[in-house]
Design an enzyme around this catalytic site. Structure first.
Site, PDB file in Angstrom:
ATOM      1  N   CYS A  49       0.961  -1.099  -0.044  1.00 50.92           N
ATOM      2  CA  CYS A  49      -0.173  -0.049   0.035  1.00 50.92           C
ATOM      3  C   CYS A  49       0.740   1.128  -0.075  1.00 50.92           C
ATOM      4  O   CYS A  49       0.192   2.503   0.051  1.00 50.92           O
ATOM      5  CB  CYS A  49      -0.961   0.088   1.157  1.00 50.92           C
ATOM      6  N   LYS A  50       2.306   1.172  -0.008  1.00 48.93           N
ATOM      7  CA  LYS A  50       3.041   2.269  -0.084  1.00 48.93           C
ATOM      8  C   LYS A  50       2.830   3.415  -0.957  1.00 48.93           C
ATOM      9  O   LYS A  50       2.665   4.557  -0.807  1.00 48.93           O
ATOM     10  CB  LYS A  50       4.497   2.022  -0.065  1.00 48.93           C
TER      11      LYS A  50
END
Length: 697
Positions: A117-118
């Site tokens: 999810c970065k």
């Protein structure tokens, strides 16, 4: 007999599989799931998990209890964009068959995907999220779903859950639309929901997450539930059950306090509990220094120099020299006016002991979120609280220690000494005290204030007389003290190098004028004696006595005695660390801004503002009970914290599993509708399972 058989519990196995499984928090929670409908009871079993990190897979196998698979799900183009180079020769793209092998060639009922999810996180600048590297990372969400659907297309999973950060709904909108279209093509009804992991699992943190729920329409008919919510807990409820931070002997290496830069510790100390880095904006700073506060090493000085009393403590004894540099004559005044209400935020946030924690993320330092706590357990009251204590006359004395510095408030008048007037001086016009057999000045009033000084009368012309240099001296008498006659001379031969205080005369020079108080501190009354003390022999009173002795830095000290004072033995040391302000003993100087250390700074609210330990983060994520023991792969706190921050809290995953299990049991039992108040904690997920948003529109 048939009645008993019909009421027997029927166990139904629910198999779950995890892509981008991380350290296995979601799988651990699903393993603990439970559900029952009628006489059907669910038993959850994990088929395995896939992750690119070998360390994460080793943790997964420990937490989930089943083998995991290290597998890179990039395609060749995504690999090159993310790593900035082409894939090595021995690298190959993952295929649907690899997914099947990772699941043990079994078919799962539930697939849980928690993709990286970065690229969607609000902690990443939007400009950076648009670079090729993070766009390739984002593409894994779509590729992972496609590989999974292809792997199980012959017998699709009943339920699919896709979890990510809430910002994916905006930054990843185009990808989500493609994922939804792909799922619908494979026969799934899809709903996008949001949830708070803290409310799902009853955690001590808020963790807002995005969840895409896909229900295979042929296998699972719609259901509707009416579940209650769980309350969030305070951070102190969890941390209070752990040993004090730093107790690695009891809690293991994950409970060590992170080593931070000194400037970070100072910033944390000035963040108001319950607030964040915005508290620091109210401090006045000039030239990089705080103007209203001073920092000093936290040490207990026995003589109370520069001591500061707490607002609710009594003050020290007021003496005739009550200045801030001579005792505890200052007070920590809490009467200040806050210019702003405490607000929640992300940078340098310090949580109150009884508040919930902020969301645990993949980042791990206190400057990147609310990852610090105002810990009231800062070691207890200060020591040496009896120093300079005065005991009232009518109260018992405290315990007698080796120190001789006891004091008492004696109400008996000091004008006399048992009626004798010790050291008393009788005035000229009054009668003398009785002459006794011990008539010295120390035994009674045997002195008189004689107004007849005689100075400058001829009666005392020799008293303290100083001769001119060119005049002859008076007669030398048997009493050679300066107060007994003209034993002084005004010597014009001054030597500026040795005429001041602590002057030392060379062995071949004359000494300074002998005065009435010839001490080393008020004139040249010392000499550089070239004769080593080895000339002293055994039996000499000062041989090896070490009076005012100074020990060399590389020598050992003498035996410590019960009265080790600087003037009665070798109780001093020649410390070579004095060249400049930075070359001082470590305990006497403050660290520099970039020094990394573990510090305990008692903040303005009386608590220790400190970062969470790695074990505390894991406990807040429900990865381990505070009374339990957790061991993750490796020895790096940074790696541990990143994997913990990326994990799905097991307690929240268990709540999701309970809801999914109930849904599947209802479908397998032939039910088509159920309205229940049973303790299912995932209202949004249950609604998501029951609805197809496209159909509803």
């Amino acid at each position: 007999m048939s009645s008993r058989q019909s009421s027997a519990v029927e166990l139904r196995e629910i198999r779950h599989f995890h892509l981008f499984c991380g350290l296995g928090g979601g799988a651990r929670g699903f393993n603990r799931g439970s559900a029952r409908v009628g006489n059907m009871q669910a038993i959850f079993r994990c088929l395995g998990g896939i992750d690119v990190s070998a360390a994460a897979i080793r943790d997964f196998e420990r937490l989930a209890g089943v083998p995991g698979t290290v597998l890179d799900l990039f395609d060749a183009d995504q690999y090159a964009a993310f790593h900035g180079r082409s894939a090595p020769a021995d690298w190959r793209q993952a295929t649907p068959q690899d997914i099947q092998r990772a699941a043990g060639n079994e078919r799962p009922h539930i697939v849980f995907l928690s993709a990286p999810c970065k690229g969607f996180s609000g902690l990443l600048a939007e400009a950076l999220s648009l670079t090729d590297k993070y766009q390739a990372l984002n593409q894994l969400t779509l590729r992972g779903v496609w590989l999974m659907l292809e792997a199980f297309q012959d017998d699709p999973p009943e339920l699919i859950l896709f979890e990510n950060v809430p910002r994916i709904a905006r930054r990843g909108r185009a990808l989500l639309d493609r994922i939804v279209a792909l799922l619908r093509h494979y026969g799934y009804a899809v709903a996008e929901t949001t949830h708070d992991c803290g409310e799902l699992g009853g955690l001590a943190q808020t963790r807002k997450r995005f969840l895409l729920v896909a229900r295979h329409q042929k296998k699972v008919p719609p259901f509707l539930y009416e579940p209650p919510k769980r309350s969030l807990r305070s951070v102190g409820d969890i941390l209070g059950r752990l040993p004090l931070p730093g107790d690695v002997m009891q809690a293991g290496p994950m409970h060590r306090v992170p080593s931070l830069q000194w400037q970070t510790w100072v910033r944390l100390a000035f963040v108001e509990a319950g607030s964040d880095w915005r508290s620091l904006k109210r401090l006045r700073v000039e030239d990089g220094h705080l103007t209203d506060y001073a920092l000093a090493p936290d040490q207990t000085w026995r003589n109370g120099v520069l001591g500061v009393e707490s607002w609710d403590d009594p003050a020290g004894t007021v003496t005739g020299n009550s200045r801030p540099g001579t005792g505890s004559f200052s007070v920590a005044d809490p009467r200040w006016v806050s210019s702003d209400r405490w607000r929640d935020g992300q940078q340098y946030g310090v949580r109150r002991w009884n508040d919930t924690s902020g969301t645990i993320t993949g980042v791990k330092s206190p400057g990147q979120g609310t990852f610090a706590v105002a810990d009231p357990r800062h070691g207890g009251p200060a020591k040496f609280n009896n120093v300079y204590r005065i005991v009232p006359w009518n109260q018992p004395c405290p315990a007698v220690t080796s120190s001789r510095d006891g004091c008492i408030a004696d109400p008996r008048p000091t004008s006399g000494f048992e009626g004798q007037g010790k050291y008393r001086v009788t005035s000229w016009e009054e009668a003398s005290g009785t002459v006794i057999s011990s008539s010295t000045t120390g035994n009674g009033g045997f002195a008189v204030a004689d107004p007849r000084t005689g100075w400058p009368d001829s009666a005392h012309t020799s008293k303290l007389h100083v001769h001119r240099f060119e005049e002859p001296a008076r007669t030398v008498t048997g009493s050679d003290r300066v107060g007994s006659g003209a034993m002084c001379v005004a010597d014009p031969r001054t030597d500026e190098r040795r005429s001041g205080a602590l002057g030392v005369a060379a062995w071949t020079d004359h000494t300074g004028t002998v005065a009435g108080e010839s001490l080393p501190s008020n004139g040249s009354f010392a000499v550089a004696d070239p004769r080593p003390n080895l000339q002293r022999e055994k039996g000499d009173a000062y041989a090896n006595g070490g009076h005012y002795g100074v020990i060399g830095w590389s020598d050992t000290a003498n035996t410590v005695s019960g009265s080790g004072q600087h003037d009665n033995g070798a109780w001093s040391v020649a410390d070579p660390r004095h060249q400049d302000g930075n070359d001082r003993p470590d305990e006497a100087r403050l660290p520099t801004a970039q020094d990394r250390l573990v510090a305990v700074i008692r903040s303005l609210d009386g608590t220790w503002h400190r970062p969470f330990t790695t074990l505390e983060l894991a406990s807040l994520q429900s990865l381990v009970d505070p009374e339990g023991y957790l061991e993750l792969d490796g020895l790096s706190d940074a790696d541990w914290r990143e994997r913990i921050g990326n994990a799905v809290p097991p307690d929240a995953a268990q709540a999701i599993a309970d809801t999914m299990g109930t849904t599947l049991l209802l479908a397998w039992s032939g039910e088509s509708f159920m309205l229940s108040a049973m303790p299912i904690w995932v209202q949004q997920i249950a609604v998501g399972i029951s609805l197809d948003q496209a159909a509803a529109q």
